[in-house]
Design an enzyme around this catalytic site. Structure first.
Site, PDB file in Angstrom:
ATOM      1  N   CYS A   1      47.241  37.068  61.566  1.00 50.51           N
ATOM      2  CA  CYS A   1      46.754  38.224  62.324  1.00 50.51           C
ATOM      3  C   CYS A   1      45.527  37.861  63.163  1.00 50.51           C
ATOM      4  O   CYS A   1      44.962  36.768  63.037  1.00 50.51           O
ATOM      5  CB  CYS A   1      46.429  39.377  61.372  1.00 50.51           C
TER       6      CYS A   1
ATOM      7  N   CYS B   1      36.203  36.658  42.206  1.00 55.48           N
ATOM      8  CA  CYS B   1      35.335  37.700  42.752  1.00 55.48           C
ATOM      9  C   CYS B   1      33.866  37.317  42.655  1.00 55.48           C
ATOM     10  O   CYS B   1      33.265  36.870  43.614  1.00 55.48           O
ATOM     11  CB  CYS B   1      35.590  39.034  42.050  1.00 55.48           C
TER      12      CYS B   1
ATOM     13  N   CYS C   1      34.826  43.084  36.021  1.00 55.30           N
ATOM     14  CA  CYS C   1      33.775  43.179  37.033  1.00 55.30           C
ATOM     15  C   CYS C   1      33.329  44.641  37.125  1.00 55.30           C
ATOM     16  O   CYS C   1      34.058  45.555  36.726  1.00 55.30           O
ATOM     17  CB  CYS C   1      34.347  42.689  38.373  1.00 55.30           C
ATOM     18  N   HIS C   2      32.130  44.864  37.674  1.00 53.53           N
ATOM     19  CA  HIS C   2      31.643  46.237  37.810  1.00 53.53           C
ATOM     20  C   HIS C   2      32.528  47.081  38.730  1.00 53.53           C
ATOM     21  O   HIS C   2      32.538  48.311  38.627  1.00 53.53           O
ATOM     22  CB  HIS C   2      30.208  46.234  38.323  1.00 53.53           C
ATOM     23  N   THR C   3      33.271  46.439  39.633  1.00 49.36           N
ATOM     24  CA  THR C   3      34.196  47.190  40.484  1.00 49.36           C
ATOM     25  C   THR C   3      35.317  47.802  39.647  1.00 49.36           C
ATOM     26  O   THR C   3      35.753  48.922  39.911  1.00 49.36           O
ATOM     27  CB  THR C   3      34.776  46.287  41.582  1.00 49.36           C
TER      28      THR C   3
ATOM     29  N   CYS D   1      46.361  36.349  55.495  1.00 54.77           N
ATOM     30  CA  CYS D   1      47.741  36.084  55.906  1.00 54.77           C
ATOM     31  C   CYS D   1      47.831  34.854  56.797  1.00 54.77           C
ATOM     32  O   CYS D   1      48.858  34.183  56.859  1.00 54.77           O
ATOM     33  CB  CYS D   1      48.343  37.305  56.601  1.00 54.77           C
TER      34      CYS D   1
ATOM     35  N   ARG E   1      30.068  38.111  32.205  1.00 52.20           N
ATOM     36  CA  ARG E   1      31.527  38.156  32.274  1.00 52.20           C
ATOM     37  C   ARG E   1      32.092  37.972  30.871  1.00 52.20           C
ATOM     38  O   ARG E   1      31.743  37.027  30.173  1.00 52.20           O
ATOM     39  CB  ARG E   1      32.082  37.076  33.204  1.00 52.20           C
TER      40      ARG E   1
ATOM     41  N   HIS F   1      40.796  42.301  38.670  1.00 57.11           N
ATOM     42  CA  HIS F   1      40.951  41.506  39.897  1.00 57.11           C
ATOM     43  C   HIS F   1      40.304  40.126  39.782  1.00 57.11           C
ATOM     44  O   HIS F   1      40.300  39.378  40.757  1.00 57.11           O
ATOM     45  CB  HIS F   1      40.378  42.265  41.107  1.00 57.11           C
ATOM     46  N   GLU F   2      39.761  39.796  38.621  1.00 58.94           N
ATOM     47  CA  GLU F   2      39.232  38.444  38.388  1.00 58.94           C
ATOM     48  C   GLU F   2      40.114  37.762  37.365  1.00 58.94           C
ATOM     49  O   GLU F   2      40.192  38.215  36.217  1.00 58.94           O
ATOM     50  CB  GLU F   2      37.796  38.504  37.844  1.00 58.94           C
TER      51      GLU F   2
END
Length: 388
Positions: A112, A188, A56-58, A109, A383, A79-80
């Site tokens: 919270c 993502c 991904c670009h991130t 979670c 991708r 992260h993908e």
């Protein structure tokens, strides 16, 4: 079970696993395939075998080191992905050994005040945090080099490795019959784009939409708008090669900013009877954001920020411009709550409500990760899926 999932957890559970990972040791340095050590999961953690991961670009932004405050090296990015649970730590009950899972960078979670609120998909403890580079449990890494050097984590996930350890809040179980390659997209890009249309904007049937930037995020936002019944979807990009791909997912009109000296927002207003109902800024550029904002109809137009902004500059909007009834909002992970809502999106994809075909434009073996990054940087890939 997929051949990629052939391993014996009874031989590895509770033990350190030695495996291959693509480690980056500094900004813009090539990824190096190294043998690393992956610790067993601790309390409320999950160790998974990565089957497929994409870029991904991130990942690209972090690799470039664009934000100095977010730098932490050596590091395992990514992260993908999609994977299978190898083992779980104490207290984990919602996934078990052998489950197919999607890692998510924006965890949930469930306990919270944020998770209980219902109006946000942020989590007090496991929300997306580019500064975080260690596990929440003890502030330490679960990765290390063969010499014992710690290797940092990335975006709660770190998927450029054969095995990864994640907080259980960042792992989502999926149907074992799901097409695994396509499911990786939901980590993502596709979830963010479709969620932006469905949840952040709440696109209505018969409405008009403008999407700025026709990469994975933009095309996913357009696909989400199409699935919601938008009657006009205008795609904006300086690369006309992306228009053919856009047509296949339902984009009805296209604007190339380079084709005319007239501002894009004026052209879109002319095309849509005064402005579109919704616009999506999927590039992360402030000038484009202003055009997206002004392209919406006064009185009710809504602009959703989907892109990531490395610039420290502030919004290019005068407060009085908001008096015309246009609104602007941002979204992380498309406002989708990972644990509780992502399985529904996965089901919609399986049933054809959302079409994932076409987002994976290239496939390469894991050891060609540098080549895959090159394809993304050159604008040749949406991708690129890496096979581990």
């Amino acid at each position: 079970m997929d051949n990629h999932t052939s391993f014996n957890p009874r031989e590895t559970a509770g033990k350190i696993i030695t495996c291959n990972a693509a480690v980056v040791r500094g900004p813009k340095q090539p990824f190096v395939l190294e043998r690393i050590q992956v610790d067993p999961p601790k309390k409320m953690e999950v160790r998974i075998k990565i089957l497929y991961t994409s870029i991904c670009h991130t990942d690209l932004s972090c690799w470039k080191g664009e934000n100095e405050a977010q730098r932490a090296f050596p590091r395992i990015l990514g992260h993908e992905a999609v994977g299978v649970v190898e083992s779980v730590g104490e207290g984990v009950t919602d996934v078990k050994e052998g489950d197919h899972v999607i890692p998510i960078f924006n965890g949930e979670c469930g306990d919270c005040i944020y998770c209980q609120k219902g109006t946000t998909n942020l989590c007090g403890k496991f929300r997306v945090n580019p500064l975080k580079s260690v596990m929440a449990n003890d502030g330490k890494c679960r990765f290390s080099s063969k010499d014992g050097e710690p290797i940092y984590h990335f975006l709660n996930t770190s998927t450029f490795t054969e095995y990864s350890v994640l907080d259980s809040a960042c792992v989502v179980k999926i149907d074992p019959e799901s097409p695994l390659k396509k499911m990786s997209l939901l980590s993502c890009g596709v979830s963010t784009g479709v969620g932006a249309a469905w949840k952040a904007a709440d696109v209505q049937a018969g409405s008009s939409v403008a999407v700025f930037g026709l990469g994975t995020l933009g095309l996913a936002a357009a696909e989400g708008a199409r699935a919601r019944g938008a009657s006009k979807i205008i795609g904006v990009d300086i690369n006309p090669d992306k228009f053919d791909k856009g047509r296949t997912i339902g984009i009805t009109d296209f604007v190339n900013p380079k084709d005319s000296s007239k501002p894009v927002h004026e052209r879109i207003r002319e095309m849509s009877g005064g402005g579109v109902d919704y616009s999506f800024e999927c590039v992360g550029n402030l000038e484009i954001l202003r055009e997206a904002f002004l392209s919406t109809h006064d009185g009710w137009g809504k602009t959703v920020l989907v892109g990531i902004y490395p610039s420290p500059k502030l919004l290019p909007i005068h407060p009085m411009e908001l008096f015309d009834g246009r609104t602007i909002t941002g979204t992380i992970f498309g406002d989708v709550k990972g644990k509780t809502q992502l399985p529904d999106l996965a089901r919609d994809c399986l049933q054809g409500v959302v079409n994932l075909d076409g987002f994976i434009t290239h496939e390469l073996p894991f050891h060609k990760i540098n080549e895959a990054f090159g394809l993304l940087m050159d604008g040749k890939a949406l991708r690129c899926l890496l096979h581990l």
